[in-house]
Scaffold this motif. Structure first.
Motif, PDB file in Angstrom:
ATOM      1  N   ASN A 107       0.795  -1.231   0.000  1.00 45.83           N
ATOM      2  CA  ASN A 107       0.000   0.000   0.000  1.00 45.83           C
ATOM      3  C   ASN A 107       0.823   1.275   0.000  1.00 45.83           C
ATOM      4  O   ASN A 107       0.293   2.360  -0.155  1.00 45.83           O
ATOM      5  CB  ASN A 107      -0.972   0.022   1.195  1.00 45.83           C
ATOM      6  CG  ASN A 107      -0.246   0.182   2.525  1.00 45.83           C
ATOM      7  OD1 ASN A 107       0.942   0.483   2.571  1.00 45.83           O
ATOM      8  ND2 ASN A 107      -0.963  -0.025   3.609  1.00 45.83           N
ATOM      9  N   ASP A 221      -8.959   3.202  10.609  1.00 46.95           N
ATOM     10  CA  ASP A 221      -8.724   2.393   9.412  1.00 46.95           C
ATOM     11  C   ASP A 221      -8.801   0.915   9.772  1.00 46.95           C
ATOM     12  O   ASP A 221      -8.100   0.449  10.679  1.00 46.95           O
ATOM     13  CB  ASP A 221      -7.355   2.712   8.819  1.00 46.95           C
ATOM     14  CG  ASP A 221      -7.318   4.097   8.198  1.00 46.95           C
ATOM     15  OD1 ASP A 221      -7.598   4.209   7.002  1.00 46.95           O
ATOM     16  OD2 ASP A 221      -7.018   5.066   8.929  1.00 46.95           O
ATOM     17  N   SER A 223      -8.388  -2.848   8.117  1.00 44.02           N
ATOM     18  CA  SER A 223      -7.892  -3.565   6.952  1.00 44.02           C
ATOM     19  C   SER A 223      -7.945  -5.076   7.191  1.00 44.02           C
ATOM     20  O   SER A 223      -7.287  -5.595   8.098  1.00 44.02           O
ATOM     21  CB  SER A 223      -6.443  -3.142   6.664  1.00 44.02           C
ATOM     22  OG  SER A 223      -5.896  -3.917   5.621  1.00 44.02           O
ATOM     23  N   LYS A 245     -10.214  -0.960   4.370  1.00 41.15           N
ATOM     24  CA  LYS A 245      -9.218  -1.231   3.349  1.00 41.15           C
ATOM     25  C   LYS A 245      -8.966  -2.741   3.258  1.00 41.15           C
ATOM     26  O   LYS A 245      -9.275  -3.479   4.189  1.00 41.15           O
ATOM     27  CB  LYS A 245      -7.894  -0.520   3.680  1.00 41.15           C
ATOM     28  CG  LYS A 245      -7.981   1.002   3.712  1.00 41.15           C
ATOM     29  CD  LYS A 245      -6.667   1.617   4.162  1.00 41.15           C
ATOM     30  CE  LYS A 245      -6.709   3.130   4.167  1.00 41.15           C
ATOM     31  NZ  LYS A 245      -6.726   3.704   2.799  1.00 41.15           N
ATOM     32  N   HIS A 247      -5.550  -4.752   2.213  1.00 45.08           N
ATOM     33  CA  HIS A 247      -4.166  -4.693   1.755  1.00 45.08           C
ATOM     34  C   HIS A 247      -3.620  -6.053   1.324  1.00 45.08           C
ATOM     35  O   HIS A 247      -2.516  -6.125   0.781  1.00 45.08           O
ATOM     36  CB  HIS A 247      -3.265  -4.180   2.886  1.00 45.08           C
ATOM     37  CG  HIS A 247      -3.491  -2.743   3.229  1.00 45.08           C
ATOM     38  ND1 HIS A 247      -3.775  -2.309   4.502  1.00 45.08           N
ATOM     39  CD2 HIS A 247      -3.466  -1.626   2.465  1.00 45.08           C
ATOM     40  CE1 HIS A 247      -3.918  -1.000   4.504  1.00 45.08           C
ATOM     41  NE2 HIS A 247      -3.729  -0.569   3.284  1.00 45.08           N
ATOM     42  N   GLU A 275      -7.183   0.938  -1.132  1.00 45.54           N
ATOM     43  CA  GLU A 275      -6.603  -0.399  -1.246  1.00 45.54           C
ATOM     44  C   GLU A 275      -7.710  -1.453  -1.129  1.00 45.54           C
ATOM     45  O   GLU A 275      -8.403  -1.510  -0.123  1.00 45.54           O
ATOM     46  CB  GLU A 275      -5.550  -0.618  -0.157  1.00 45.54           C
ATOM     47  CG  GLU A 275      -4.311   0.250  -0.303  1.00 45.54           C
ATOM     48  CD  GLU A 275      -4.514   1.676   0.145  1.00 45.54           C
ATOM     49  OE1 GLU A 275      -3.734   2.546  -0.290  1.00 45.54           O
ATOM     50  OE2 GLU A 275      -5.458   1.930   0.909  1.00 45.54           O
ATOM     51  N   SER A 276      -7.838  -2.279  -2.173  1.00 49.26           N
ATOM     52  CA  SER A 276      -8.916  -3.278  -2.210  1.00 49.26           C
ATOM     53  C   SER A 276      -8.427  -4.579  -2.839  1.00 49.26           C
ATOM     54  O   SER A 276      -9.074  -5.153  -3.717  1.00 49.26           O
ATOM     55  CB  SER A 276     -10.118  -2.729  -2.997  1.00 49.26           C
ATOM     56  OG  SER A 276     -10.547  -1.494  -2.483  1.00 49.26           O
TER      57      SER A 276
END
Length: 300
Positions: A107, A221, A223, A245, A247, A275-276
């Motif tokens: 990322n 965030d 992830s 997200k 990552h 970021e996906s």
């Protein structure tokens, strides 16, 4: 008789597990709450000792506890009394990097430092009505100055936007299980606020997050995490409020609930991506209020 003996023995083990939990007062562990004395060593030693004893709570009475980066370990909770402030150092030398190299290659955010971080820990938490203040603006400007003087060059410096990319987050947890954050105030990170990667069973409830001290400051965030509950939070962020997200290829956010939150954001209140690489599924959002950006809040 044999069954009765087994029952009593099990009861003793349960009691022993309860007794193993310990409470430490930060002041009694050598910390000084004057806002000037650097307490990193005494606070980390207290966390390490609690972890070694099987777990417990590190209690912060009223005061301002200056510290560099702290690693939270399994079965340890930080409790901040209402007038207690855990104050981040404004020296970048007090924030050693931790291992997230796999994600950094993906990322390119380069935020491999944090005021509080945990890796592979379980049964951890932060609670109490006190505050965790990263002093992010002062810290980020110091990092920027040291880059330009050549003393501490940031190899990932963003020359287009003229800002350092290597800045500590307020909190970062990776590969952790059974995490609870309740009632605490978080403010003024040098980068993203609260960041979680590949965590499972995460409860974020009744937090007050003010993260507007510098550029690119997200609120929370998430992830590639599973079983996430974010509720009753107030978030005022200079970038995305809550950002989901992904990552890691083959991983995804799953069973994520966001409810009863008020978000003030200069970007997106709730965002999926950028970021996906893996994906998102079973995400529910209910009763979220979004208002436009307001003047930067008090960054004391």
């Amino acid at each position: 008789m044999k069954k009765q003996f087994i029952f009593i023995l099990c009861g003793l083990f349960l009691c022993a597990g309860t007794i193993a939990a310990t409470d430490y007062n930060a002041l009694q562990q050598g910390a000084v709450g004057d806002g000037k004395t650097l307490n990193t060593k005494s606070l980390q030693s207290a966390i390490d000792a609690l972890h070694a004893k099987g777990g417990g709570q590190l209690y912060f009475p009223a005061g301002r506890y200056l510290t560099g980066s702290l690693q939270l370990k399994s079965n340890v909770t930080l409790y901040l009394e209402k007038e207690a402030v855990l104050l981040g150092s404004t020296s970048p030398y007090d924030y050693p990097g931790f291992s997230t190299e796999k994600e950094l290659k993906v990322n390119n955010d380069h935020f491999d430092q944090a005021l509080i971080y945990a890796e592979g820990a379980e049964n951890i938490g932060i609670t109490g009505e006190g505050c965790i203040d990263g002093q992010g603006r002062e810290l980020a400007l110091t990092i920027d100055s040291l880059h330009h003087t050549g003393e501490l060059v940031d190899k990932h410096y963003n020359t287009y936007r003229k800002r350092p990319n290597t800045r500590p987050k307020l909190l970062f947890m990776r590969n952790c299980r059974k995490v609870e954050l309740r009632k605490t105030n978080f403010r003024s990170g040098a980068a993203w606020g609260l960041s979680f990667s590949l965590c499972t069973d995460l409860t974020i409830d009744s937090l007050h997050v003010e993260n507007r001290a510098y550029w690119n400051n997200d609120g929370i965030d998430i992830s590639d995490c599973k079983e996430v509950r974010i509720s009753n939070c107030f978030i005022n962020s200079a970038d995305d409020g809550i950002c989901l997200k992904s990552h890691n290829r083959g991983a995804w956010n799953d069973r994520v609930s966001i409810s009863n939150c008020h978000i003030i954001s200069s970007a997106s209140a709730i965002k999926f991506g950028t970021e996906s690489l893996g994906g998102f599924k079973n995400v529910t959002i209910d009763k979220v209020v979004r208002t436009s950006t307001m003047t930067c809040a008090d960054q004391r």
